[in-house]
Design a protein around this motif. Structure first.
Motif, PDB file in Angstrom:
ATOM      1  N   LEU A 165      -8.233 -31.315  25.134  1.00  0.00           N
ATOM      2  CA  LEU A 165      -8.295 -30.127  24.276  1.00  0.00           C
ATOM      3  C   LEU A 165      -9.493 -29.237  24.588  1.00  0.00           C
ATOM      4  CD1 LEU A 165      -7.283 -31.692  20.821  1.00  0.00           C
ATOM      5  CD2 LEU A 165      -5.831 -30.899  22.701  1.00  0.00           C
ATOM      6  N   SER A 166     -10.267 -29.595  25.610  1.00  0.00           N
ATOM      7  CA  SER A 166     -11.465 -28.818  25.930  1.00  0.00           C
ATOM      8  C   SER A 166     -11.137 -27.484  26.602  1.00  0.00           C
ATOM      9  CB  SER A 166     -12.402 -29.631  26.828  1.00  0.00           C
ATOM     10  OG  SER A 166     -11.773 -29.932  28.064  1.00  0.00           O
ATOM     11  N   ASN A 167      -9.957 -27.391  27.206  1.00  0.00           N
ATOM     12  CA  ASN A 167      -9.535 -26.154  27.853  1.00  0.00           C
ATOM     13  C   ASN A 167      -8.682 -25.354  26.868  1.00  0.00           C
ATOM     14  OD1 ASN A 167      -8.445 -24.091  29.362  1.00  0.00           O
ATOM     15  ND2 ASN A 167      -7.653 -25.398  31.005  1.00  0.00           N
ATOM     16  N   PRO A 168      -9.156 -24.195  26.420  1.00  0.00           N
ATOM     17  CA  PRO A 168      -8.390 -23.427  25.419  1.00  0.00           C
ATOM     18  C   PRO A 168      -7.026 -22.968  25.911  1.00  0.00           C
ATOM     19  CG  PRO A 168     -10.228 -22.132  26.288  1.00  0.00           C
ATOM     20  CD  PRO A 168     -10.407 -23.527  26.791  1.00  0.00           C
ATOM     21  N   ASP A 169      -6.804 -22.985  27.225  1.00  0.00           N
ATOM     22  CA  ASP A 169      -5.517 -22.572  27.780  1.00  0.00           C
ATOM     23  C   ASP A 169      -4.529 -23.730  27.895  1.00  0.00           C
ATOM     24  OD1 ASP A 169      -6.375 -19.933  28.074  1.00  0.00           O
ATOM     25  OD2 ASP A 169      -7.283 -20.362  30.026  1.00  0.00           O
ATOM     26  N   GLY A 170      -4.925 -24.923  27.454  1.00  0.00           N
ATOM     27  CA  GLY A 170      -4.058 -26.086  27.544  1.00  0.00           C
ATOM     28  C   GLY A 170      -2.959 -26.062  26.497  1.00  0.00           C
ATOM     29  N   VAL A 171      -1.959 -26.930  26.690  1.00  0.00           N
ATOM     30  CA  VAL A 171      -0.818 -26.958  25.776  1.00  0.00           C
ATOM     31  C   VAL A 171      -1.208 -27.476  24.396  1.00  0.00           C
ATOM     32  CG1 VAL A 171      -0.045 -29.256  26.579  1.00  0.00           C
ATOM     33  CG2 VAL A 171       1.596 -27.662  25.529  1.00  0.00           C
ATOM     34  N   GLY A 172      -2.120 -28.450  24.328  1.00  0.00           N
ATOM     35  CA  GLY A 172      -2.540 -28.989  23.036  1.00  0.00           C
ATOM     36  C   GLY A 172      -3.195 -27.938  22.154  1.00  0.00           C
ATOM     37  N   GLY A 203      20.908 -19.212   9.322  1.00  0.00           N
ATOM     38  CA  GLY A 203      20.519 -18.495   8.112  1.00  0.00           C
ATOM     39  C   GLY A 203      19.046 -18.210   7.963  1.00  0.00           C
ATOM     40  N   TYR A 204      18.343 -18.059   9.093  1.00  0.00           N
ATOM     41  CA  TYR A 204      16.910 -17.772   9.060  1.00  0.00           C
ATOM     42  C   TYR A 204      16.602 -16.343   9.501  1.00  0.00           C
ATOM     43  CZ  TYR A 204      15.911 -22.817   8.800  1.00  0.00           C
ATOM     44  OH  TYR A 204      15.840 -24.139   8.413  1.00  0.00           O
ATOM     45  N   GLU A 205      15.525 -15.818   8.956  1.00  0.00           N
ATOM     46  CA  GLU A 205      14.847 -14.661   9.534  1.00  0.00           C
ATOM     47  C   GLU A 205      13.740 -15.194  10.431  1.00  0.00           C
ATOM     48  OE1 GLU A 205      11.713 -11.096   8.318  1.00  0.00           O
ATOM     49  OE2 GLU A 205      12.670 -12.292   6.737  1.00  0.00           O
ATOM     50  N   VAL A 206      13.742 -14.804  11.694  1.00  0.00           N
ATOM     51  CA  VAL A 206      12.725 -15.276  12.626  1.00  0.00           C
ATOM     52  C   VAL A 206      11.462 -14.433  12.433  1.00  0.00           C
ATOM     53  CG1 VAL A 206      12.128 -15.677  15.042  1.00  0.00           C
ATOM     54  CG2 VAL A 206      14.480 -16.054  14.257  1.00  0.00           C
ATOM     55  N   ARG A 207      10.427 -15.052  11.900  1.00  0.00           N
ATOM     56  CA  ARG A 207       9.177 -14.345  11.635  1.00  0.00           C
ATOM     57  C   ARG A 207       8.299 -14.253  12.877  1.00  0.00           C
ATOM     58  NH1 ARG A 207       7.594 -14.506   6.205  1.00  0.00           N
ATOM     59  NH2 ARG A 207       5.879 -13.223   6.971  1.00  0.00           N
ATOM     60  N   ASP A 208       8.356 -15.280  13.709  1.00  0.00           N
ATOM     61  CA  ASP A 208       7.547 -15.299  14.926  1.00  0.00           C
ATOM     62  C   ASP A 208       8.178 -16.283  15.899  1.00  0.00           C
ATOM     63  OD1 ASP A 208       5.531 -14.839  16.746  1.00  0.00           O
ATOM     64  OD2 ASP A 208       3.988 -15.968  15.674  1.00  0.00           O
ATOM     65  N   LEU A 209       8.198 -15.942  17.169  1.00  0.00           N
ATOM     66  CA  LEU A 209       8.693 -16.850  18.203  1.00  0.00           C
ATOM     67  C   LEU A 209       7.837 -16.631  19.441  1.00  0.00           C
ATOM     68  CD1 LEU A 209      10.688 -18.965  19.209  1.00  0.00           C
ATOM     69  CD2 LEU A 209      12.322 -17.132  19.686  1.00  0.00           C
ATOM     70  N   ARG A 210       7.084 -17.654  19.790  1.00  0.00           N
ATOM     71  CA  ARG A 210       6.156 -17.565  20.919  1.00  0.00           C
ATOM     72  C   ARG A 210       6.518 -18.602  21.969  1.00  0.00           C
ATOM     73  NH1 ARG A 210       0.390 -18.010  17.612  1.00  0.00           N
ATOM     74  NH2 ARG A 210       1.119 -17.008  15.694  1.00  0.00           N
ATOM     75  N   THR A 211       6.122 -18.343  23.207  1.00  0.00           N
ATOM     76  CA  THR A 211       6.370 -19.307  24.280  1.00  0.00           C
ATOM     77  C   THR A 211       5.100 -19.552  25.083  1.00  0.00           C
ATOM     78  OG1 THR A 211       7.109 -17.569  25.807  1.00  0.00           O
ATOM     79  CG2 THR A 211       8.799 -18.675  24.487  1.00  0.00           C
ATOM     80  N   TYR A 212       5.028 -20.740  25.630  1.00  0.00           N
ATOM     81  CA  TYR A 212       3.915 -21.182  26.474  1.00  0.00           C
ATOM     82  C   TYR A 212       4.514 -21.705  27.769  1.00  0.00           C
ATOM     83  CZ  TYR A 212       0.030 -24.206  28.035  1.00  0.00           C
ATOM     84  OH  TYR A 212      -0.978 -24.805  28.745  1.00  0.00           O
ATOM     85  N   ILE A 213       4.053 -21.214  28.893  1.00  0.00           N
ATOM     86  CA  ILE A 213       4.533 -21.671  30.194  1.00  0.00           C
ATOM     87  C   ILE A 213       3.651 -22.834  30.648  1.00  0.00           C
ATOM     88  CG2 ILE A 213       5.032 -21.041  32.577  1.00  0.00           C
ATOM     89  CD1 ILE A 213       6.748 -19.643  30.389  1.00  0.00           C
ATOM     90  N   MET A 214       4.275 -23.973  30.927  1.00  0.00           N
ATOM     91  CA  MET A 214       3.502 -25.156  31.316  1.00  0.00           C
ATOM     92  C   MET A 214       2.869 -24.947  32.693  1.00  0.00           C
ATOM     93  SD  MET A 214       2.712 -28.102  29.963  1.00  0.00           S
ATOM     94  CE  MET A 214       4.016 -28.706  28.882  1.00  0.00           C
ATOM     95  N   PRO A 215       1.540 -24.971  32.784  1.00  0.00           N
ATOM     96  CA  PRO A 215       0.892 -24.743  34.084  1.00  0.00           C
ATOM     97  C   PRO A 215       1.101 -25.929  35.029  1.00  0.00           C
ATOM     98  CG  PRO A 215      -0.735 -25.265  32.389  1.00  0.00           C
ATOM     99  CD  PRO A 215       0.577 -25.144  31.691  1.00  0.00           C
TER     100      PRO A 215
END
Length: 298
Positions: A61-68, A261-273
């Motif tokens: 978790l030390s790298n802010p760009d990591g998936v965690g 039956g949902y309103e999508v409030r936010d949908l984000r994606t992360y590309i695995m490096p």
């Protein structure tokens, strides 16, 4: 006295459905594809799964760009809005992990964790009861405290989560009543959380969409769903188990949410490096969705 009663309740909850076939929901009228998935999961090894995904390098978790850090930030940012709160939260398909509830636990008094497999419910019980040999989530707890910046210690964070998890129950998302008819969890929930569950236990896209519809029945109108999952993944390893995953795209996730039956409030994606593609799966990325169940106007 209260802690003893709570631990006793957790033990009773986790012992239910201890027969593997019962836990997997492999009844006589189950879908063949779903039954095959259930059978494959009998070889799932929680500790191998945790090593593959929550120890370094993915657990660094030390790298802010990591998936965690990305997953933890997504959760923390939604709860920081103050819009997602209430009395009852259900975590759908918890697996052997607790990180997905670290930001949630300050906003709900009654949390139910669930999983398909007894071995995962047992793994959760080790951590909830602070037993020797439990997986160490303290790095994750520390990181959440850091990004939330409320002056809370990681020990306080973990104490709060343990106190608010009231039960750990079996679940089968492929059944119209995923928690059965036992009434052990208070319903409807004010919010649902689910991480890496629906796509991992569904043999195909229609099953994924149907499972999403099933869990949505547990949520009150106007309630919130926070969903994390794999993008374009077809398999992953958990010890000797090589488990199939239904590959989903960002747009397929969005469409499934709207159809349920949902309103999508936010949908984000992360590309695995590249450095986090470690050979334990073929995942291309991660999605995070915040969706709100639409209230039907009468």
């Amino acid at each position: 006295m209260g802690r003893l009663a709570e631990i006793g309740g957790l033990n009773r909850s986790m012992d239910r459905g201890s027969d593997p076939k019962h836990t997997a929901g492999m009844d006589s009228d189950s879908d063949p594809g779903q039954a095959e998935v259930a059978l494959a999961y009998q070889r799932f090894e929680p500790r191998a799964y945790l090593r593959n995904n929550y120890a370094p390098p993915r657990g660094d978790l030390s790298n802010p760009d990591g998936v965690g850090p990305w997953k933890l930030r997504c959760m923390a940012q939604v709860f920081a809005t103050g819009e997602v709160s209430g009395q009852v939260l259900i975590d759908i398909g918890s697996g052997p992990t607790i990180y997905q509830l670290l930001s949630a636990c300050a906003h709900f008094e009654d949390i139910t964790m669930t999983d398909f497999l007894e071995v995962n419910r047992q793994e959760l019980g080790l951590w909830l009861r602070e037993e020797p040999g439990a997986f160490d989530w303290s790095v994750y707890s520390q990181h959440v405290c850091l990004i939330e910046d409320k002056g809370e210690s990681w020990q306080e964070k973990e104490r709060q989560l343990r106190a608010r998890v009231k039960r750990v129950l079996p679940i089968d998302v492929h059944k119209p009543q995923p928690l059965g008819a036992s009434g052990l969890a208070p319903l409807p929930a004010d919010a649902l959380v689910s991480a890496f569950c629906l796509e991992a236990v569904s043999p195909d896209l229609p099953s994924f969409r149907q499972a999403l519809y099933h869990i949505t029945t547990l949520l009150r109108p106007g309630g919130h769903l926070l969903l994390i999952g794999a993008l374009e993944e077809s398999w992953y390893l958990a010890g000797e188990a090589r488990l199939s995953v239904v590959p989903v795209s960002e747009e397929e996730v969005r469409e499934a949410l709207v159809c349920s039956g949902y309103e999508v409030r936010d949908l984000r994606t992360y590309i695995m490096p590249a450095h986090l593609r470690t050979g334990v799966d073929d995942v291309k990325g991660i999605f995070f969705a915040w969706a709100q169940k639409i209230e039907v106007q009468v």
